[in-house]
Design a protein around this motif. Structure first.
Motif, short mmCIF file in Angstrom:
data_model
loop_
_atom_site.label_atom_id
_atom_site.label_comp_id
_atom_site.label_asym_id
_atom_site.label_seq_id
_atom_site.Cartn_x
_atom_site.Cartn_y
_atom_site.Cartn_z
N LEU A 26 0.48 -1.61 -0.11
CA LEU A 26 -0.05 -0.07 0.36
C LEU A 26 0.53 1.19 -0.21
O LEU A 26 0.60 2.49 -0.86
CB LEU A 26 -0.52 0.05 0.90
CG LEU A 26 -2.20 1.07 1.22
CD1 LEU A 26 -3.01 1.12 0.26
CD2 LEU A 26 -2.74 1.03 2.75
N ASN A 139 -7.98 -5.19 2.55
CA ASN A 139 -7.15 -5.31 1.25
C ASN A 139 -7.33 -6.93 1.16
O ASN A 139 -7.83 -7.80 1.55
CB ASN A 139 -5.63 -4.44 1.41
CG ASN A 139 -4.70 -5.50 1.07
OD1 ASN A 139 -4.84 -4.52 -0.57
ND2 ASN A 139 -3.47 -5.69 1.08
N ALA A 256 -4.30 -3.47 -2.58
CA ALA A 256 -3.50 -2.81 -2.46
C ALA A 256 -2.30 -2.68 -4.03
O ALA A 256 -2.02 -2.33 -4.33
CB ALA A 256 -2.24 -2.53 -1.70
#
Ligand code: GDP
Length: 526
Positions: A26, A139, A256
């Motif tokens: 990320l 995520n 991500a």
């Protein structure tokens, strides 16, 4: 730009997560938006280059964990973001906790298949103590995940935090189609494998927009509509006040590694994350827009180059406009320092800081005069509080392999203690030192650093000590206590008296015998 405008545009934050949830990935993607790096992989590559250069990080290399944390500054959407990286491994969480004292908000990254994990929870608790605003990024939606409702429920139940979805996932795993942005009413379609580009968003007129039916399979639109209806029934709407007070978290779903949902997260932070807050000093609050510069040290890091003993103090600017060459008072020593070589941490490189503003982090090279928790001002004698100190949980003895090097070892330990890498105690009797840490891996790192940076091969050995507690109170009482307990007394690196207890009984007895004395597990570093 005026000081007020500079403050307004700053967003200083950290990412908290359990290892493997995707923090590094990320971070890379966030930097991509800031134009700070050209291609993904750059953060890791940079880390590896740095590691290759520095001997003392061998331990880190071997174990594949990140010990050092750093700062990345980048501009996006008319904001200047300062992202403070934190080591993920729990043995190094002291560093993480201190870093959290220097940010204004946090992004909590969860693995969609795992939800809240132990380290997420621990770090969250620290943020909660500070009422810190938290945005959540769920995520790995491109994988098989838990049900999104279950994930929201988990956040709400285990963290006692209201959740307000900012986006809603459409499918998951192989069927992951994208997200519906609930704040801006737009559809963001997932394009697998476009990790370095930015997904386009498609503006919609609400969930009944026929565009959705054109772009998504029937079953997916239907599910999206019923899901969102439920979300709107079950979850509170996002509201700024609750977020800023730390009682509600906006939740973004994404992936991500595919750079999906990252832009929405960043736009959210640009929009609602808090600007630099006031600093809390013992004497008073310091507002960021005060004309005079104030700052505090929250972390010390030894130079990556083992040949030089320089250290970098990581300093958060609290107020005023910092300019190169400024004279700052170091409140603890009373000395004045002219600061010409402050560094800014741009994502690509370091640069000399010509100017810095509240919320910014600057690096001050020094030879050990700056310590964690220190305050710098333009003259006022105030002391910022809030940089935490930790109770040493595991105690070991250390001695040099060459007995002639005891003095060198002592000096090395003192410096490491000042840096905050460990607690170091010199017992009143005997020639060994006692070192206290929070996680056992820290001993390996310390041994390696002492060998390579200070050239003193040394050995750590287990002790039968249970805990070390600082003793405070009337000096005469302390003296009496020390005289009666000489075999258990020590001093820390700053000379403060410490009681080394073998077990609970031992500790309780000491407390019973001297009720006027205070026994403290930690010492505030002010
Ligand atoms: P950290 O330990 O939190 O910094 O996690 P990393 O960013 O290193 O990611 C851990 C692993 O998860 C790596 O192998 C990443 O490639 C992978 N990963 C990260 N984000 C995603 C994602 O969105 N989807 C999938 N499938 N894997 C991801």
């Amino acid at each position: 730009m005026s000081l007020a405008q500079q403050i307004e545009r700053r967003r200083t934050f950290a990412i908290i997560s359990h290892p493997d949830a995707g923090k590094t990935t990320l971070t890379e993607k966030l930097l991509l938006f800031g134009g700070a790096i050209q291609a993904a992989g750059e953060v890791k590559a940079r880390g590896e280059r740095r590691r290759a250069r520095s001997d003392w990080m061998k331990v880190e290399q071997e174990r594949g964990i990140s010990v050092a944390s750093s700062v990345m500054t980048f501009d996006y959407l008319e904001r200047t973001f300062n992202l403070l990286d934190t080591p993920g491994h729990e043995d190094f969480s002291e560093d993480t906790y201190r870093t959290l004292s220097a940010v204004d908000s946090a992004v909590m990254v969860l693995d969609a298949a795992k939800g809240i994990e132990t380290q997420t929870r621990k770090l969250f608790e620290v943020c909660r103590l500070r009422d810190m605003p938290i945005a959540t990024f769920i995520n790995k939606m491109d994988r098989e995940t838990k049900d999104p409702f279950e994930l929201l429920d988990e956040v709400e139940q285990t963290l006692a935090l209201d959740v307000a979805p900012a986006s809603w996932p459409i499918g998951m795993g192989r069927d992951f189609k994208g997200c519906y942005d609930l704040i801006h009413d737009q559809l963001i379609l997932f394009d697998r494998g476009k990790g370095d580009s930015i997904s386009e968003s498609i503006k919609c007129q609400g969930l009944d927009d026929p565009k959705l039916d054109e772009l998504l399979p029937d079953y997916a639109v239907e599910k999206l509509r019923t899901d969102v209806e439920m979300v709107r029934e079950l979850c509170p709407q996002f509201n700024l006040k609750d977020y800023l007070e730390g009682t509600l978290t906006p939740v973004f779903f994404g992936s991500a590694v595919n750079n999906f949902g990252v832009q929405e997260l960043l736009a959210g932070l640009a929009d609602f994350a808090p600007r630099p807050r006031a600093g809390k000093a013992l004497e008073r609050q310091v507002a960021p827009d005060e004309g005079k510069v104030t700052a505090f040290v929250f972390k010390i890091q030894a130079n990556m180059d083992p040949k030089h003993r320089d250290r970098i103090a990581f300093v958060r600017v609290v107020s005023g406009r910092f300019k190169k060459g400024i004279k700052m008072k170091h409140v603890r020593s009373g000395k004045t320092l002219a600061i010409h070589n402050a560094q800014l941490f741009l994502a690509q490189d370091r640069a000399v800081a010509e100017e810095a503003y509240p919320g910014d982090i600057i690096g001050l090279p020094n030879h050990g005069n700056l310590r964690i928790g220190d305050t710098l001002t333009e003259g006022e004698m105030i002391r910022f509080t809030g940089v935490p100190s930790f109770a040493p949980e595991i105690l070991q003895k250390v001695r040099p392999e060459d007995p002639m090097k005891a003095k060198h070892l002592g000096r090395a330990l003192e410096q490491l203690a000042e840096e905050g890498a460990a607690r170091v105690f010199k017992p009143a009797l005997g020639s060994d030192w006692v070192v206290g840490v929070v996680g056992p891996l820290q001993f390996d790192v310390l041994a390696d650093r002492i060998r390579t940076e200070y050239e003193v091969p040394c050995r750590f050995e287990a002790t039968s000590l249970m805990t070390a507690e600082w003793v405070e109170g009337d000096p005469r009482e302390i003296k009496k206590f020390s005289d009666q307990n000489r075999a258990s007394m020590a001093v820390d690196h700053a000379g403060a008296p410490v009681y080394l207890a073998r077990n609970n009984w031992h500790l309780d007895k000491a407390k019973d015998d001297f009720p006027s004395l205070k026994f403290l597990k930690t010492k505030e570093e002010v």
